[in-house]
Structures are given as structure tokens and as C-alpha cells.
Design a protein around this motif. Sequence first.
Motif, PDB file in Angstrom:
ATOM      1  N   GLU A 167     -12.538  -2.165   2.019  1.00 39.43           N
ATOM      2  CA  GLU A 167     -12.485  -1.575   0.684  1.00 39.43           C
ATOM      3  C   GLU A 167     -13.888  -1.320   0.144  1.00 39.43           C
ATOM      4  O   GLU A 167     -14.177  -0.261  -0.416  1.00 39.43           O
ATOM      5  CB  GLU A 167     -11.726  -2.498  -0.256  1.00 39.43           C
ATOM      6  CG  GLU A 167     -11.613  -1.972  -1.678  1.00 39.43           C
ATOM      7  CD  GLU A 167     -10.913  -2.925  -2.613  1.00 39.43           C
ATOM      8  OE1 GLU A 167     -10.897  -2.667  -3.831  1.00 39.43           O
ATOM      9  OE2 GLU A 167     -10.383  -3.945  -2.121  1.00 39.43           O
ATOM     10  N   GLN A 217      -3.932   3.820   2.864  1.00 39.67           N
ATOM     11  CA  GLN A 217      -4.587   3.262   1.685  1.00 39.67           C
ATOM     12  C   GLN A 217      -5.600   4.217   1.060  1.00 39.67           C
ATOM     13  O   GLN A 217      -6.120   3.936  -0.023  1.00 39.67           O
ATOM     14  CB  GLN A 217      -5.280   1.952   2.059  1.00 39.67           C
ATOM     15  CG  GLN A 217      -4.325   0.793   2.291  1.00 39.67           C
ATOM     16  CD  GLN A 217      -3.465   0.487   1.067  1.00 39.67           C
ATOM     17  OE1 GLN A 217      -3.975   0.325  -0.037  1.00 39.67           O
ATOM     18  NE2 GLN A 217      -2.153   0.422   1.265  1.00 39.67           N
ATOM     19  N   TRP A 259      -4.598   5.110  -2.290  1.00 44.00           N
ATOM     20  CA  TRP A 259      -4.822   4.079  -3.297  1.00 44.00           C
ATOM     21  C   TRP A 259      -6.292   4.022  -3.714  1.00 44.00           C
ATOM     22  O   TRP A 259      -6.604   3.824  -4.885  1.00 44.00           O
ATOM     23  CB  TRP A 259      -4.378   2.735  -2.729  1.00 44.00           C
ATOM     24  CG  TRP A 259      -4.591   1.594  -3.677  1.00 44.00           C
ATOM     25  CD1 TRP A 259      -3.800   1.237  -4.732  1.00 44.00           C
ATOM     26  CD2 TRP A 259      -5.683   0.665  -3.658  1.00 44.00           C
ATOM     27  NE1 TRP A 259      -4.327   0.138  -5.383  1.00 44.00           N
ATOM     28  CE2 TRP A 259      -5.488  -0.244  -4.744  1.00 44.00           C
ATOM     29  CE3 TRP A 259      -6.798   0.497  -2.846  1.00 44.00           C
ATOM     30  CZ2 TRP A 259      -6.365  -1.288  -5.005  1.00 44.00           C
ATOM     31  CZ3 TRP A 259      -7.668  -0.543  -3.115  1.00 44.00           C
ATOM     32  CH2 TRP A 259      -7.455  -1.423  -4.193  1.00 44.00           C
ATOM     33  N   ILE A 288      -2.892   1.560   8.342  1.00 48.76           N
ATOM     34  CA  ILE A 288      -3.111   1.013   6.997  1.00 48.76           C
ATOM     35  C   ILE A 288      -4.259   1.740   6.304  1.00 48.76           C
ATOM     36  O   ILE A 288      -4.145   2.134   5.132  1.00 48.76           O
ATOM     37  CB  ILE A 288      -3.393  -0.498   7.079  1.00 48.76           C
ATOM     38  CG1 ILE A 288      -2.175  -1.236   7.633  1.00 48.76           C
ATOM     39  CG2 ILE A 288      -3.756  -1.050   5.696  1.00 48.76           C
ATOM     40  CD1 ILE A 288      -2.385  -2.729   7.815  1.00 48.76           C
ATOM     41  N   THR A 289      -5.353   1.937   7.012  1.00 52.10           N
ATOM     42  CA  THR A 289      -6.497   2.632   6.404  1.00 52.10           C
ATOM     43  C   THR A 289      -6.110   4.023   5.931  1.00 52.10           C
ATOM     44  O   THR A 289      -6.445   4.435   4.810  1.00 52.10           O
ATOM     45  CB  THR A 289      -7.655   2.726   7.412  1.00 52.10           C
ATOM     46  OG1 THR A 289      -8.075   1.417   7.755  1.00 52.10           O
ATOM     47  CG2 THR A 289      -8.835   3.483   6.823  1.00 52.10           C
TER      48      THR A 289
END
Length: 390
Positions: A218, A51, A54, A47-48
Motif C-alpha cells: 500500500e 485493490q 480501492w 489482489i493487487t
Amino acid sequence: MKDFKIYITIACLLLGIYFVTQYNKPDDINWQSTLYYKDKIPFGTYITYNQLRWLNPRAHIVNTNKSIYNAFHGDSLQGGTYIILAKNITLNKFDFEAMLKYIKAGNTVFMSAFDWRGYIADTLKISSRAEYTSKNTTLNFTNNKLKRPVDYSFNRDIANQYFDSYDTARAVVLGMNHYEHSTFLSYKFGKGKLLICATPAVFTNYSLLTLQGADYAEKALSYLPAAKYVYWDQFQNGDIPEDGSPMRVFFSNPSLQWAYYLCVFSLLLFVIYEVKRRQRIIPVIEPLKNTSVEFVNVVGQVYYEKRNNANIAHKKTIYLLGYIRERYKINTSKLDKEFIAMLSQKAGVELSIIQELVVTLLFVSTHGHITDHELIKLNHLIEQFYIKSR
């Protein structure tokens, strides 16, 4: 017999249901901490990694499996951000100096690991250890703009790592746990900065699937400035894919690789050429049999059954005289002493044998009845002449 078939059918159906169930049964959860960017298990970093686009939409995400020195040495890297998430980080003097040169040029390096070893640990005077507590570990930021009123809570001991020592004169603390132990540090070098984090597990899939974990990650990654290039290190975590192919030895050596390609190309060319040039199978033709011996046997059998010795002797005489005329160029119209002497001289046969042969020839030519003994004698003398003549 009918009942037996029913039992077999039921057993096959149950066995089929068992296999389908086992095949569709979900795999056991793998709780191993890999920090591998392709792993979707709880403690992978799938996921990291995904992302990052993003968080920094304009950046090019580049994977690198080079060692730290090879990655930072020279001009192999463009300006940007370099990220290392690993179980442990070990840098020697040359690695650290090459990385420091990259940072001083105005770039950022983010590193997070459970354990720190080598020259980097000695230079930055950092060491880490784990909190042992029965409660969930909590984290928070020191920056009031990022700090949460209620600490971020993490279970399964994923945030229990902290720095028990570091150079307080050079490091800026960005994050702490509920024991006020530093977990996130920043170092300023030249125009860039080095960010180190003691809790790599907070960037794993297990943490990011929670609201608190996603929010903490984040904000932690918000310290990374916008950059055109973001590099993801695979070397320190041992994420270098190993080639399990039997041909890996050939492909790892350029000379062997080209030799392999040449062999494959030559073999392909040979096959194509042979396909075009292939002819039909040529049938085996048996050679003609030599029937001369059979013919002689048949003719001899005919003459033997007729018992006409005079005719046979006459024909053998004619054939012999014809052979003498053709071979030795001697006139055979008169079989006299002159003929005998000339034939003996040219043929190289003893005079006595020639005399006996001529006498026998004259005898069979003047007699109408020839016995078997006389025919055999004539044949023996003719064969002897053929053998001894040159």
C-alpha cells in the motif's frame, strides 16, 4: 448368490466414496510465480489488481495487451499511470523513447520485475541480483513518513531481489533492504516520473495476505499519484490470452471472418426457406401395364382352339383391304389387273408379290374351308406386303 450381491454393493459404495473424496479433494498449491492478474495462486497478482480501485477510487482501470511502443506511441493512452508487473522487462530504444515521451508529459510509469534487459537496462544502468541468506529478507522505505520502525519481514525469498547497480546521479532511492541495497528507485523525467522496483513478489497474493505485506504494498503504491486512468500492462508478462478455438484463423483475418459470417447467414437462410417450402413425400405411382400383348395372346388362343381358319382368313382379308383403301386411296371392290398394277405402283412392291397376294385373297374369299397351310401362306404374303410397302 445373495452374499455375492452384498459384496458387489459394498464395493460400489466404497468406489463411490472414493470418487467423491477425490473430486472434493483440494488441489495442490501451485507455487509458480506467474504475476498474472487473474491468478489466485500464491504468486499471482489477483489482489493487487483488484485493490487498485480501492487505492484510486475515481480511476478507470484499463488492461492493455499492446507492446510498449504501440501502447505509448501516438494518442492511444490517456494521461494517468501505467503499471507493469512482470518476471522480466525488456525494452528496446523505440519502446523506451515512446515511454519516456509519455512520462515527460506529466504521467507516471511503475515497473517491477526480477530481471531487466535491453535498452532500458543500458540507459538507466540498472541490473538486479538476489540476496542469498538463511534469514527472512527485510525491506523498508527511506522516506521517514513511510519508514517503519521495524523493517518489513518477508519469507520464502520473495523480497531478496535488489539493484546491484544503477545511475546514482539520476535515481532517487525510495526503498532498501537490511543490507542497505536499493530495492525501489525513482527517476524524474520532465513533468512525470518513472518508478522501478526490484521485488515484484511483494505485490503477489502470498505477500498481501499478511499484514506486513499489505502495508508495504500500500505504501509503495502510494507513490502513484491520483489519476483518471490506470493502465495495467499484460504484454511484458506474457498475459495475452491465446485463442484456442479452431476458428481463430478465421477470426484473426477480417476477410475470412466476414466470409465465415456470410456462409453461416446463407446456411441459416437456406434452412429457414427449406423448412417453409418442404412438401410431403410424393408417393411413387406405378405406370399402367401394357396388356395389349396379353390380350392378343388370349384372342389368338381362343381362335386357335376353335380352329376356324376361314373366319381368321376372312378377317385378315377385310383388315388388309381396309388398310389399302385408307393408305393408298384405291378402290378394293374389284381385285382385277388394274387394281394389281395400281397397288404395286403406289405401294412400291413387286408386281409378282401383289399378284400372288391377290390370288390368295380371292381364293380364301370363295372357299368355306381353309387349311392351316393356306392360312399360313396368306399370313406370310400379308406380312411381306407390309414390310415391302412404303
